[in-house]
Design a protein around this motif. Structure first.
Motif, PDB file in Angstrom:
ATOM      1  N   GLY A  20       0.560  -1.113   0.286  1.00 19.35           N
ATOM      2  CA  GLY A  20       0.468   0.161   0.051  1.00 19.35           C
ATOM      3  C   GLY A  20       0.965   1.188  -0.054  1.00 19.35           C
ATOM      4  O   GLY A  20       0.138   2.104   0.327  1.00 19.35           O
ATOM      5  N   LEU A  21       2.172   1.050   0.543  1.00 16.56           N
ATOM      6  CA  LEU A  21       2.924   2.361  -0.001  1.00 16.56           C
ATOM      7  C   LEU A  21       3.506   2.571  -1.757  1.00 16.56           C
ATOM      8  O   LEU A  21       3.336   1.869  -1.915  1.00 16.56           O
ATOM      9  N   ARG A  22       3.894   3.927  -2.223  1.00 15.30           N
ATOM     10  CA  ARG A  22       4.302   4.030  -3.274  1.00 15.30           C
ATOM     11  C   ARG A  22       5.896   4.883  -3.038  1.00 15.30           C
ATOM     12  O   ARG A  22       5.759   5.114  -2.348  1.00 15.30           O
ATOM     13  N   ALA A  23       6.614   3.141  -4.221  1.00 19.57           N
ATOM     14  CA  ALA A  23       7.583   2.959  -4.522  1.00 19.57           C
ATOM     15  C   ALA A  23       8.242   4.810  -4.756  1.00 19.57           C
ATOM     16  O   ALA A  23       7.731   4.893  -5.612  1.00 19.57           O
ATOM     17  N   LEU A  24       9.297   4.961  -4.663  1.00 12.71           N
ATOM     18  CA  LEU A  24       9.587   6.395  -5.436  1.00 12.71           C
ATOM     19  C   LEU A  24       9.996   5.951  -6.580  1.00 12.71           C
ATOM     20  O   LEU A  24      11.055   4.585  -6.897  1.00 12.71           O
ATOM     21  N   ALA A  25       9.987   6.271  -8.234  1.00 13.61           N
ATOM     22  CA  ALA A  25      11.319   6.278  -8.725  1.00 13.61           C
ATOM     23  C   ALA A  25      12.447   6.806  -8.961  1.00 13.61           C
ATOM     24  O   ALA A  25      12.905   7.976  -9.681  1.00 13.61           O
ATOM     25  N   GLY A  26      13.586   6.139  -8.587  1.00 14.11           N
ATOM     26  CA  GLY A  26      14.844   6.945  -7.819  1.00 14.11           C
ATOM     27  C   GLY A  26      15.475   6.701  -9.536  1.00 14.11           C
ATOM     28  O   GLY A  26      15.633   5.810 -10.864  1.00 14.11           O
ATOM     29  N   THR A  27      16.393   7.190  -9.927  1.00  9.61           N
ATOM     30  CA  THR A  27      17.501   7.415 -11.214  1.00  9.61           C
ATOM     31  C   THR A  27      18.587   6.139 -10.558  1.00  9.61           C
ATOM     32  O   THR A  27      19.387   7.204  -9.337  1.00  9.61           O
TER      33      THR A  27
END
Length: 670
Positions: A299-306
């Motif tokens: 249920g948590l949003r995963a950050l889109a990192g680089t």
């Protein structure tokens, strides 16, 4: 008149030049075993000849002595002396101490050789340990002792390790109350009180296997292969004052850490230190646990990192590794088995390439301040850091009525207009992330997980009631589940959460498999197995559904019987494995209840107390108790003066005679 006993005359001893000796063809030793001739020669070179040779004069055809002597007993010593002569370390004419037997003796020469070897007794391991210990106390190192006796230094260390065993248990071993393998098992700890406690606990058990002793001695410890121990490092644990138990006799995979509380404190300190370092990156929250539960990031949003950019040197290194990997793959692609060094190198390259792929990620700072990190320990003891998860309540609010939303979502982190303050991350130990809440809207969304659980709980309860009101369906469903488990057709759990877990017997005597109970169970199982149509689920259901009630009940009882567990085992309150004291008490109470309900009598079931399975493994008082119960007080009084070994044998005989008399007595006397 009394006849005087004839006194014996011992054989004379004399020094005989080595070149006057020859090895007898009557020496019974033909097979080489034990220490080598080279080791024996080295020992003689160091200490001299500690034991004389046994010789007989060689006679000529007329029965006269030739001046030569043959060696029927002491052939290995003769060969060692012969080797010393060849090595120029001893003269051919060196006098050798010999015991000379009469050439015309009535005793055959072969008997001399046989007697010397047959009557030899090996040194008791405890005597060897004490001798090694004396030499060690005199200043000799393990290596020096090993060199003197032509054994390995590890062998010396193992024997000296017996000093860790309680003197009381050494006395038990000396009196043949335990085997060497059992004594060795006690060397995993220095705690004499604990050793004696474990031995007393096993005193009334017929199973005293070394592995069981080691398990009981280490049950409150943590294995060095545990993820916590790998994470902290055994060296750091020892430096902090921890003690590691080691086993020189068995592969112990690094041993056992004796202080779990200290280990947990070190783990917590190291995890907290790692969390403090990561908190400096600006995250809002950090959850730390040794082992995070499954679904902790649900249920948590995963950050889109680089991924972080590679330097020119790192790119060149990665390309070189890929080229080397491809070259080795092409060179050994057709080989049936890779050479060890090549296999190791390929593994190293794979690990290095994976490190490039899993390099740190870069995240937008506006996202970092509202996101968090999970920290845990991997199976191999490595630190696992899972960055970049946003909880629903931390999402940036949407703009309303044309007002611009705070892109940071962190207005409370600003102070008196001098700019944003540095906000400290909230570090939580062992607490999972919260569950997201569903938002209202017109779109049809999946039901929230909590609601699905509540609805299926209602359905489960309704199904229970419906099945309870239909016995035919209930017994068919239960039998279906139990038969699949009993006959090994499926391991997964279906709608009916009932199963049979076969209870295996880890320790058993040699006669168990041939007992009446074992034969009856096996015969019944094979009979059912021949009738049941295994292999097709639908066919099995139809067959069970068509059984008459008596057959269904008999099959049900057979399947359930495979789940009976009346075994005693030592409670283990310190780990998830084993059984608790409460669980053990409950198990044994239920076993007593089943015994009473079925009218079980172990004697009627075919069990007989023997020296091997009971009488020889209990105290004298228990032997007498068994005889009183089975054969009467008078029989017990007949054997109460005997030593334990003889008492056990007589008890077995008395009880067997009593049973035989009971079987052959007329009905009116039984």
């Amino acid at each position: 008149m009394a006849t005087a006993k004839q006194k014996i005359t011992l054989n004379a001893s004399r020094d005989i030049p080595f070149n006057k000796l020859m090895l007898s063809q009557s020496n019974v030793r033909r097979i080489k075993r034990g220490e080598t001739i080279e080791d024996l020669a080295a020992s003689i070179g160091r200490r001299g000849l500690l034991q004389s040779l046994n010789v007989r004069p060689v006679l000529d055809g007329e029965g006269n002595e030739t001046g030569m002597f043959e060696v029927p007993a002491g052939g290995r010593r003769y060969r060692a002396l012969e080797l010393l002569v060849k090595q120029k370390r001893m003269a051919k004419t060196q006098p050798v101490p010999c015991v000379v037997t009469d050439a015309h003796s009535e005793v055959p020469i072969e008997e001399d050789s046989l007697a010397e070897n047959f009557q030899r007794e090996d040194l008791h391991p405890l005597d060897m340990f004490r001798a090694f210990q004396t030499l060690h106390e005199q200043g000799a190192s393990y290596e020096e002792i090993a060199a003197r006796f032509f054994v390995s230094a590890t062998f010396v260390q193992q024997r000296l390790r017996l000093a860790k065993v309680s003197p009381r248990l050494l006395e038990v071993y000396e009196q043949e109350g335990m085997k060497l393998e059992q004594l060795i098992a006690f060397t995993v700890t220095d705690d004499h009180a604990r050793q004696e406690q474990v031995w007393e606990a096993l005193a009334h058990s017929w199973s005293k296997e070394p592995h069981q002793i080691r398990r009981m001695l280490t049950e409150t410890t943590v294995r060095a292969t545990d993820r916590r121990a790998l994470f902290v490092g055994v060296d750091a644990y020892i430096e902090a004052g921890g003690i590691v138990l080691r086993d020189l006799f068995e592969a112990d995979n690094g041993g056992w850490l004796q202080d779990p509380a200290l280990l947990d404190r070190l783990v917590g300190d190291k995890l907290k230190s790692a969390a403090d370092e990561i908190a400096a990156e600006g995250w809002k929250w950090i959850v730390v646990d040794v082992d995070l539960p499954y679904g902790h990031n649900h249920g948590l949003r995963a950050l889109a990192g680089t991924p972080a950019d590679l330097t020119d040197g790192e790119r060149a290194q990665r390309e070189a590794l890929r080229a080397e990997y491809d070259r080795l793959e092409a060179e050994y692609g057709e080989a049936d088995e890779l050479p060890d060094d090549v296999d190791q190198r390929l593994g190293e390259i794979e690990s290095a390439l994976e490190a490039f792929e899993s390099r740190p990620m870069n995240y937008d700072h506006s996202e970092i301040v509202r996101a968090g990190v999970f920290i845990s320990i991997g199976r191999d003891g490595d630190l696992l850091v899972d960055r970049g998860y946003v909880r629903p309540e931390d999402e940036a609010p949407k703009a309303v009525d044309g007002d611009a939303a705070d892109p940071q979502g962190t207005t409370e982190s600003e102070d008196d207009g001098d700019g944003p303050s540095v906000r400290r991350a909230t570090i939580t130990i062992g607490t999972p992330a919260s569950e997201p809440e569903e938002e209202d809207g017109d779109a049809i969304k999946p039901l929230p997980e909590r609601l699905v659980i509540e609805l299926t709980a209602h359905r489960t309860l309704a199904l229970r009631n419906a099945v309870a009101e239909n016995p035919h369906v209930a017994i068919t469903a239960l039998l279906h589940r139990l038969v699949l488990d009993t006959f090994g057709q499926r391991s997964s759990t279906g709608c009916v959460e009932a199963l049979v877990r076969h209870v295996h017997l880890p320790a058993q005597d040699a006669g168990l498999k041939d007992s009446a109970s074992a034969k009856a169970v096996d015969e019944r199982h094979e009979a059912w197995k021949g009738d049941i149509p295994l292999g097709d689920d639908e066919t099995l259901w139809a067959w069970l559904d068509g059984l008459d009630d008596a057959s269904r009940q008999a099959l049900l009882a057979h399947c359930v019987s495979y789940g009976i567990n009346a075994l005693f085992e030592r409670p283990n309150p310190y780990s998830g494995s084993g059984v608790s004291q409460h669980g053990l008490d409950q198990r044994l109470r239920e076993a007593d209840r089943l015994s009473h309900a079925t009218g079980l009598d172990m004697v009627d079931a075919g069990w007989r107390p023997t020296v091997e399975n009971y009488l020889g493994r209990v105290t004298k008082s228990r032997i007498l108790e068994a005889v009183r119960e089975g054969a009467g007080e008078q029989a017990a009084q007949l054997i109460d003066h005997l030593k334990k070994g003889d008492m056990a044998k007589e008890a077995e005989r008395l009880l067997a005679e009593k049973r035989l008399a009971a079987r052959t007595a007329p009905p009116e006397r039984r």
